[in-house]
Each structure stands twice: as C-alpha cells, then as structure tokens.
Design an enzyme around this catalytic site. Structure first.
Site, PDB file in Angstrom:
ATOM      1  N   LYS A 276      -3.434  34.930  15.036  1.00 44.98           N
ATOM      2  CA  LYS A 276      -4.759  35.261  14.487  1.00 44.98           C
ATOM      3  C   LYS A 276      -5.592  33.991  14.310  1.00 44.98           C
ATOM      4  CE  LYS A 276      -2.901  39.473  12.641  1.00 44.98           C
ATOM      5  NZ  LYS A 276      -2.270  40.225  11.555  1.00 44.98           N
TER       6      LYS A 276
ATOM      7  N   GLN B  99      -1.459  39.440   5.421  1.00 47.81           N
ATOM      8  CA  GLN B  99      -0.429  39.823   6.395  1.00 47.81           C
ATOM      9  C   GLN B  99       0.646  40.681   5.720  1.00 47.81           C
ATOM     10  OE1 GLN B  99      -0.508  39.078   9.798  1.00 47.81           O
ATOM     11  NE2 GLN B  99       1.211  40.495   9.872  1.00 47.81           N
TER      12      GLN B  99
ATOM     13  N   ASP C  54      -9.188  44.394   8.225  1.00 49.20           N
ATOM     14  CA  ASP C  54      -8.023  45.156   8.697  1.00 49.20           C
ATOM     15  C   ASP C  54      -8.258  46.662   8.532  1.00 49.20           C
ATOM     16  OD1 ASP C  54      -5.917  43.967   9.975  1.00 49.20           O
ATOM     17  OD2 ASP C  54      -4.842  43.385   8.151  1.00 49.20           O
TER      18      ASP C  54
END
Ligand code: NAP
Length: 298
Positions: free
Chosen positions: A53, A97, A120
């Site tokens: 990322k 994460q 997200d």
C-alpha cells in the site's frame, strides 16, 4: 474453448497512469493526497500488504503516513492516534490493517475513523450506504472485481451471479454491489449444502473462500466468467487462488489468474478511494450522500 484471461495487473497499471495525472492536478491546486496506514503487530502477511500500500502511494505520487505500532499498543492509544489523523488536514484516507490483535475491539476502531476518510469502506456508515446503493467508498476488493468485470464488456444486469464466501470485507459487499447493478445474486458460504448445485448455474462466479482448489471445472457452467479472489500460500511457498485454474480455464469464457488478477486491483482501488477523498475536499466528485459510485467514471 479456453478462457480469456482478465489481466488485473495490466488494468491496474493503466489506472495508475490516470491517477498520476489526477494527483498532479490536485498538487497544482495545493493538495497532495495523503494516506495514513496503521499496522499493529508483526503479522508477516499484514506487513507485506502494508508495504504494498505504501509502495502504491509512492508510485502514484500520494504521501503516505505509515504508523507501524508494537503489538501491545492499547486500544486507547490506537483511538487517540485515529482521532489525531481524523483532524489532520494532510490525511485524506485512514486505513487500519486487519486483523487486529485480540485485545482490540475491531468494530470500535473502525467506527472511530472519520466517515469521510474511511477509504477501506468498513465504517458502518459506509457499509449502510452500500446497502442502499449510495456508497462513497466502495470496499477495495469488490470495487476492483467490479472493474475487472467491466473490462469483459458484459452487462451484469439480469445475470446469475454466485458469490462463494460471505465475509464482511469481500463476499457480502460484493453481493450488494452486484445486486445494485441488477444481477440476481446468490451468496454461498461454508455451511452451504451442495455448493455445485449453485455454482453450476452461475453466469458469473466470484470465489472468495480462502480454500485452494475449491472450484474445479466440473462446478463451472460452460462460458461462465470466473473471478478468483482467493490468495492462498501453499506449503511449498507458491501462491494460488481458490479456483483450479487448469480445469476451469477449459470451461469458462473469462478467468482471472492468481497472482495478477484481483490482488493488484485491491491496492489500486485503495488509491482511487484516497484520491476521491482528496478531490472531494476541493468540491470535485461525489460528496457524502451523493449518487452511487460509478466504475465507468474512473
Ligand atoms: P474469510 O473472512 O475467511 O471468509 C471466507 C468465507 O468463505 C466465509 O464466508 C466462509 O463461510 C466461506 N467459506 C469457507 N470455506 C468454504 C467452502 N468450503 N465452501 C463455501 N464457502 C466457504 O476470508 P476473506 O477475508 O473473505 O478472504 C477470502 C479469500 O480471499 C482469502 O483467500 C483471502 O486471502 C482472499 N483475499 C484476497 C484479496 C485480494 O486482494 N485478492 C482481498 C481480501 C481477501 P462462513 O461464513 O460460513 O465461515
């Protein structure tokens, strides 16, 4: 007939060229898009995902803010960090994460992220928006799958779509997105009796179960489009999907490979969501509560 390959790596590279141009435009207007990435602990796979990322941010010209925290970071410390990032003008997207260590309440953390930085798409607001067909941050993996399907030129409206896997991050949002596009969607999971009875009817089969080789050619309708979301590491170190590539490619009309299919698209759609967030600051693009997402507008 042998299936045509849907090349996620190539599409991802193409999208990134367009992203760089959008970043330049934003920089000209005084905004450098920024993504904060929080990792707790030392899960090897999570480290790789976070590195990918950050590399994607570098590649597209975004600023990344990595927060690599020790596994014993407390929930309060994590919440405090997120509060600060919510206020930080340089940060347009915040990503935590997953999975988180057991002493952290994942839902509490995801709900703490500002809705307009939830790139997200896991905050309940964004999940609810997806349910009513109005999402500003579609979750990255299903969003990437949607674009891969678009490249086949096949309209999903009215098609039988079977999604194998019902997780909150892949299977469920995928099903909702395709329902929004007027597909007839069936969702299968570990307790589904006679999986083949469902998959064999699928015009479009999307597999996200985390079980190597779960879908063989016999389970696939002739000329179906098959999207393999699975990423599984075998004992010999090789990476395979959930689809038995060799047998399915002889049945399907289109098929994604692993690696090189959905994987690269997931990271790329994270960059897309972060760019959208930065553009929204300038009043470009969709705002909260605006019309639904539109892959064609990319
Ligand atoms: P997950 O949270 O473990 O969910 C797996 C889902 O598959 C569950 O709904 C489970 O059913 C279902 N399932 C398990 N075994 C099954 C079986 N034999 N038959 C039918 N359904 C079955 O996994 P996830 O996070 O969704 O990820 C799924 C896979 O996609 C993994 O391989 C993961 O590494 C990969 N992935 C890839 C990307 C990417 O970028 N390509 C992104 C995310 C995930 P129950 O609900 O009944 O348990």
């Amino acid at each position: 007939m042998t299936a045509k390959i849907i090349d996620g790596k190539a599409l991802s590279l193409k999208l990134r060229v367009a992203f760089r141009a959008r970043v330049s435009k934003l920089i000209d207007q005084g905004i450098r898009p920024g993504l904060a990435v929080i990792l707790l602990g030392d899960n090897a796979a999570s480290r790789v995902y976070v590195r990918n990322k950050i590399n994607a941010c570098d590649d597209c010209g975004l600023k990344s803010f990595p927060h690599l925290l020790s596994p014993d970071t407390t929930q309060d410390q994590l919440l405090e960090l997120i509060e600060g990032l919510n206020e930080d003008e340089e940060v347009h997207g915040i990503l935590v994460q997953l999975p988180l260590p057991p002493h952290i309440d994942m839902r509490k953390i995801l709900e703490a992220i500002a809705v307009d930085k939830d790139v997200d798409g896991f905050h309940l607001y964004n999940v609810g928006s997806l349910v009513v067909g109005n999402s500003i941050f579609p979750p990255c993996t299903p969003y990437g799958v949607q674009l891969l399907l678009d490249t086949t030129g096949i309209d999903v409206a009215g098609k039988n779509v079977v999604v194998v896997g019902a997780s909150n991050i892949v299977g469920k949002p995928m099903a909702l997105m395709l329902l929004q596009k007027e597909a007839t969607v069936t969702v299968c999971h570990a307790k589904t009796r006679d999986l083949a009875q469902h998959t064999i009817l699928a015009d479009i089969l999307i597999v996200a179960a985390g079980v190597p080789g779960l879908i063989t050619g016999q389970l696939v309708k002739r000329d179906a489009i098959v999207i393999d979301v699975g990423i599984n590491k075998l004992p010999d170190g090789s990476i395979v999907g959930d689809v038995d590539f060799a047998s399915v490619k002889e049945r399907a009309s289109w098929l994604t490979p692993v690696p090189g299919g959905v994987g690269p698209m997931t990271v790329t759609m994270l960059i897309e969501n972060t760019l959208r967030s930065a553009e929204r600051r300038l009043g470009i693009g969709r705002g909260i509560g605006s019309e639904g997402w539109d892959a064609a507008s990319l």
